[in-house]
Write a protein that holds these residues in place. Structure first.
Motif, short mmCIF file in Angstrom:
data_model
loop_
_atom_site.label_atom_id
_atom_site.label_comp_id
_atom_site.label_asym_id
_atom_site.label_seq_id
_atom_site.Cartn_x
_atom_site.Cartn_y
_atom_site.Cartn_z
N HIS A 30 0.79 -1.33 0.00
CA HIS A 30 0.01 0.04 -0.10
C HIS A 30 0.99 1.30 -0.21
O HIS A 30 1.54 1.34 0.79
CB HIS A 30 -0.94 0.08 1.34
N ASP A 32 0.82 5.42 0.08
CA ASP A 32 0.05 6.40 0.39
C ASP A 32 0.70 7.81 -0.18
O ASP A 32 1.87 8.24 -0.08
CB ASP A 32 0.09 6.69 1.92
N HIS A 63 -2.93 4.48 -3.10
CA HIS A 63 -4.07 5.28 -2.37
C HIS A 63 -3.67 7.05 -2.77
O HIS A 63 -2.85 7.31 -1.98
CB HIS A 63 -4.04 4.90 -1.12
N MET A 65 -4.22 10.35 -1.94
CA MET A 65 -4.83 11.24 -1.21
C MET A 65 -4.49 12.80 -1.99
O MET A 65 -3.77 13.77 -1.11
CB MET A 65 -4.45 11.12 0.30
N ASP A 174 -8.65 0.85 5.93
CA ASP A 174 -7.40 1.57 5.95
C ASP A 174 -7.50 2.23 7.24
O ASP A 174 -8.20 3.31 7.42
CB ASP A 174 -7.12 2.48 4.76
ZN ZN Z 1 -3.66 4.59 2.73
#
Ligand code: ZN
Ligand code: DX5
Length: 214
Positions: A30, A32, A63, A65, A174
């Motif tokens: 994962h 971020d 992911h 953001m 998450d």
């Molecule tokens: Zn995340």
């Protein structure tokens, strides 16, 4: 089968290759990505994804953001992402749809993410186009926060809709996942568990990954 996605946000960035190797028993890696606008923190971006791609064969679960992710999804695919998820709060419905399309056109898997205050319904316009739905169990932006148990009704609702409308879609959680909270999210329908601190702080990482599978 329950999949575990260790978050490299909790890794030592000066020793990233070593820390990626340490979680090789997991299913996804994962990643971020934060832009300091959509969330009040800045983490890593395209060059890091490219470099990570070179040192692991694990599927990269990226992911995003970031604000208006439609601007960047193709580039993250080209950098080596296997799964790219975008927040429904980060742009209009039309642009979110477009982002999912662009990810698919690169032959990658696409998903939407919901912040804690965003209701389950917000995923519905995209569900048929999603390979994965990610439910945040902390406010996005930082690792090491406390798990929000009050997200469980939302998770159950999404599990129900996925089972009836898009059964091959994965349901990911998450934030704050540890050997205790993993049981709660599994019982409420999650099948992919992101875990940062609880993996990287463990004395024995392979054992911890096994433990998190519930
Ligand atoms: Zn995340
Ligand atoms: C938070 C990130 C998470 C974070 C999870 O914005 O999306 O992936 O790394 O960290 P833990 O598992 O420590 O809550």
């Amino acid at each position: 089968m329950i999949k575990i996605a260790p978050s490299i946000l909790a890794a030592d960035f000066a020793n990233l290759e070593r820390d990626i190797f340490r979680v090789r028993d997991a299913d996804y890696l994962h990643v971020d990505v934060m832009d300091g606008l959509f969330v009040p923190n800045i983490s890593i971006g395209l060059p890091v994804v490219e470099s990570v791609r070179k040192v692991t064969a694990m599927p990269l679960d990226v992911h995003l953001m970031i604000d208006r992710p439609v601007r960047y999804v193709e580039r993250f695919c080209k950098a080596g992402a296997d799964i790219v998820t975008v927040h429904v709060e980060a742009d209009s419905e039309e642009n979110t749809r477009k982002a999912l399309e662009l990810i698919h056109s690169q032959g990658r898997r696409a998903g939407v993410v919901l912040k804690p205050k965003t209701p389950a319904e917000a995923a519905l316009p995209f569900l048929e186009r999603c390979d994965l739905v990610l439910v945040m169990t902390v406010e996005p932006g930082f690792g090491g926060q406390r798990f929000m148990e009050d997200m469980m009704p939302k998770l159950r609702q999404l599990r129900e809709w996925i089972d009836s409308r898009k059964p091959d879609c994965e349901l990911e959680v998450d934030g704050g996942i540890d050997p205790l909270t993993c049981k709660t999210v599994i019982a409420n329908g999650a099948n992919v568990l992101v875990a940062g601190s609880s993996v990287y702080k463990a004395d024995n990482i392979p054992d911890r990954i096994r433990e998190l599978r519930g």
